[in-house]
Design a protein around this motif. Structure first.
Motif, mmCIF file in Angstrom:
data_model
loop_
_atom_site.group_PDB
_atom_site.id
_atom_site.type_symbol
_atom_site.label_atom_id
_atom_site.label_comp_id
_atom_site.label_asym_id
_atom_site.label_seq_id
_atom_site.Cartn_x
_atom_site.Cartn_y
_atom_site.Cartn_z
ATOM 1 N N VAL A 57 8.101 1.578 5.187
ATOM 2 C CA VAL A 57 7.862 1.823 3.762
ATOM 3 C C VAL A 57 6.509 1.260 3.347
ATOM 4 C CG1 VAL A 57 8.608 1.140 1.445
ATOM 5 C CG2 VAL A 57 10.259 2.064 3.056
ATOM 6 N N LEU A 58 6.196 0.036 3.799
ATOM 7 C CA LEU A 58 4.895 -0.555 3.465
ATOM 8 C C LEU A 58 3.744 0.264 4.045
ATOM 9 C CD1 LEU A 58 5.630 -4.358 3.871
ATOM 10 C CD2 LEU A 58 5.309 -3.068 1.755
ATOM 11 N N PHE A 59 3.916 0.776 5.255
ATOM 12 C CA PHE A 59 2.892 1.623 5.860
ATOM 13 C C PHE A 59 2.681 2.881 5.032
ATOM 14 C CE2 PHE A 59 2.009 5.308 8.581
ATOM 15 C CZ PHE A 59 0.736 4.960 9.024
ATOM 16 N N TYR A 60 3.775 3.533 4.622
ATOM 17 C CA TYR A 60 3.650 4.751 3.822
ATOM 18 C C TYR A 60 3.047 4.474 2.443
ATOM 19 C CZ TYR A 60 6.144 7.788 7.084
ATOM 20 O OH TYR A 60 6.507 8.531 8.161
ATOM 21 N N VAL A 61 3.376 3.332 1.862
ATOM 22 C CA VAL A 61 2.779 2.978 0.575
ATOM 23 C C VAL A 61 1.274 2.803 0.730
ATOM 24 C CG1 VAL A 61 2.647 1.132 -1.154
ATOM 25 C CG2 VAL A 61 4.864 2.039 -0.466
ATOM 26 N N ALA A 62 0.848 2.086 1.771
ATOM 27 C CA ALA A 62 -0.589 1.900 2.009
ATOM 28 C C ALA A 62 -1.257 3.244 2.296
ATOM 29 C CB ALA A 62 -0.804 0.935 3.170
ATOM 30 N N LEU A 63 -0.617 4.072 3.105
ATOM 31 C CA LEU A 63 -1.163 5.393 3.405
ATOM 32 C C LEU A 63 -1.269 6.242 2.144
ATOM 33 C CD1 LEU A 63 -2.069 7.315 5.701
ATOM 34 C CD2 LEU A 63 0.300 8.109 5.795
ATOM 35 N N GLY A 64 -0.267 6.144 1.285
ATOM 36 C CA GLY A 64 -0.304 6.887 0.021
ATOM 37 C C GLY A 64 -1.440 6.429 -0.870
ATOM 38 N N PHE A 65 -1.655 5.113 -0.951
ATOM 39 C CA PHE A 65 -2.761 4.607 -1.773
ATOM 40 C C PHE A 65 -4.108 5.062 -1.225
ATOM 41 C CE2 PHE A 65 0.009 1.075 -3.517
ATOM 42 C CZ PHE A 65 0.070 1.634 -4.773
ATOM 43 N N VAL A 66 -4.264 5.021 0.090
ATOM 44 C CA VAL A 66 -5.522 5.471 0.688
ATOM 45 C C VAL A 66 -5.703 6.967 0.442
ATOM 46 C CG1 VAL A 66 -6.719 5.831 2.887
ATOM 47 C CG2 VAL A 66 -5.652 3.641 2.403
ATOM 48 N N GLY A 67 -4.651 7.741 0.666
ATOM 49 C CA GLY A 67 -4.735 9.191 0.460
ATOM 50 C C GLY A 67 -5.053 9.552 -0.978
ATOM 51 N N LEU A 68 -4.405 8.868 -1.915
ATOM 52 C CA LEU A 68 -4.659 9.175 -3.323
ATOM 53 C C LEU A 68 -6.033 8.693 -3.784
ATOM 54 C CD1 LEU A 68 -1.134 8.539 -4.864
ATOM 55 C CD2 LEU A 68 -2.231 10.737 -4.352
ATOM 56 N N SER A 69 -6.526 7.590 -3.202
ATOM 57 C CA SER A 69 -7.875 7.149 -3.568
ATOM 58 C C SER A 69 -8.923 8.116 -3.020
ATOM 59 C CB SER A 69 -8.136 5.731 -3.076
ATOM 60 O OG SER A 69 -8.220 5.687 -1.673
ATOM 61 N N VAL A 70 -8.688 8.643 -1.814
ATOM 62 C CA VAL A 70 -9.589 9.662 -1.267
ATOM 63 C C VAL A 70 -9.514 10.921 -2.123
ATOM 64 C CG1 VAL A 70 -9.957 11.203 0.712
ATOM 65 C CG2 VAL A 70 -9.600 8.776 1.084
ATOM 66 N N ALA A 71 -8.311 11.278 -2.552
ATOM 67 C CA ALA A 71 -8.149 12.461 -3.406
ATOM 68 C C ALA A 71 -8.860 12.256 -4.736
ATOM 69 C CB ALA A 71 -6.663 12.737 -3.638
ATOM 70 N N TRP A 72 -8.730 11.081 -5.315
ATOM 71 C CA TRP A 72 -9.385 10.789 -6.592
ATOM 72 C C TRP A 72 -10.899 10.925 -6.462
ATOM 73 C CZ3 TRP A 72 -7.770 10.136 -11.431
ATOM 74 C CH2 TRP A 72 -8.659 9.578 -12.348
ATOM 75 N N THR A 73 -11.440 10.376 -5.381
ATOM 76 C CA THR A 73 -12.888 10.444 -5.162
ATOM 77 C C THR A 73 -13.325 11.871 -4.840
ATOM 78 O OG1 THR A 73 -12.843 8.199 -4.312
ATOM 79 C CG2 THR A 73 -14.791 9.487 -3.833
ATOM 80 N N GLY A 74 -12.588 12.534 -3.950
ATOM 81 C CA GLY A 74 -12.969 13.883 -3.528
ATOM 82 C C GLY A 74 -12.840 14.913 -4.632
ATOM 83 N N LEU A 75 -11.780 14.813 -5.397
ATOM 84 C CA LEU A 75 -11.582 15.781 -6.474
ATOM 85 C C LEU A 75 -12.442 15.458 -7.693
ATOM 86 C CD1 LEU A 75 -7.712 16.244 -6.282
ATOM 87 C CD2 LEU A 75 -9.483 17.743 -5.365
ATOM 88 N N GLY A 76 -12.916 14.229 -7.758
ATOM 89 C CA GLY A 76 -13.762 13.840 -8.883
ATOM 90 C C GLY A 76 -15.138 14.478 -8.839
ATOM 91 N N PHE A 77 -15.632 14.728 -7.620
ATOM 92 C CA PHE A 77 -16.962 15.352 -7.513
ATOM 93 C C PHE A 77 -16.880 16.819 -7.881
ATOM 94 C CE2 PHE A 77 -17.765 11.793 -4.451
ATOM 95 C CZ PHE A 77 -18.680 11.146 -5.247
ATOM 96 N N GLY A 78 -15.902 17.533 -7.357
ATOM 97 C CA GLY A 78 -15.616 18.894 -7.757
ATOM 98 C C GLY A 78 -16.663 19.945 -7.418
#
Length: 107
Positions: A57-78
């Motif tokens: 669960v902790l691994f998936y939570v960390a993976l989710g945070f990394v994935g969502l931070s990459v998504a936030w950065t990647g989708l922010g440039f657009g």
């Protein structure tokens, strides 16, 4: 008259009234050992299931945070299609991780 040997119900394998005469094991000892082994294995497996699930669960939570931070950065440039693609992949990873945490938490 009954002799002591007959009264104690000794058998040929050296067991007298459930007690081993010559240091050998009895049927009760082997049954207790088998029960202990089963309980020990079940307890050990249960503990590792809990610890393993918590770590997963902790691994998936960390993976989710990394994935969502990459998504936030990647989708922010657009504007850049490469950044948009990386952002979508990050979003997908974050959503999959979130769904896995939900499944593990509700089992």
């Amino acid at each position: 008259m009954v002799s002591e040997r007959d009264a104690s119900t000794a058998t040929d394998d050296g067991v007298t009234d459930g007690v081993a005469v010559d240091g050998g094991s009895t049927a009760t000892d082997s049954r207790d050992d088998a029960t202990y082994d089963v309980v020990y294995r079940a307890t050990r497996d249960a503990m590792w299931d809990v610890v393993g699930t918590a770590v997963l669960v902790l691994f998936y939570v960390a993976l989710g945070f990394v994935g969502l931070s990459v998504a936030w950065t990647g989708l922010g440039f657009g504007v850049n299609p490469f950044a948009l693609g990386i952002g979508l992949i990050g979003l997908l990873v974050g959503l999959v991780a979130a769904s896995r945490v939900y499944v593990l938490a509700t089992e």
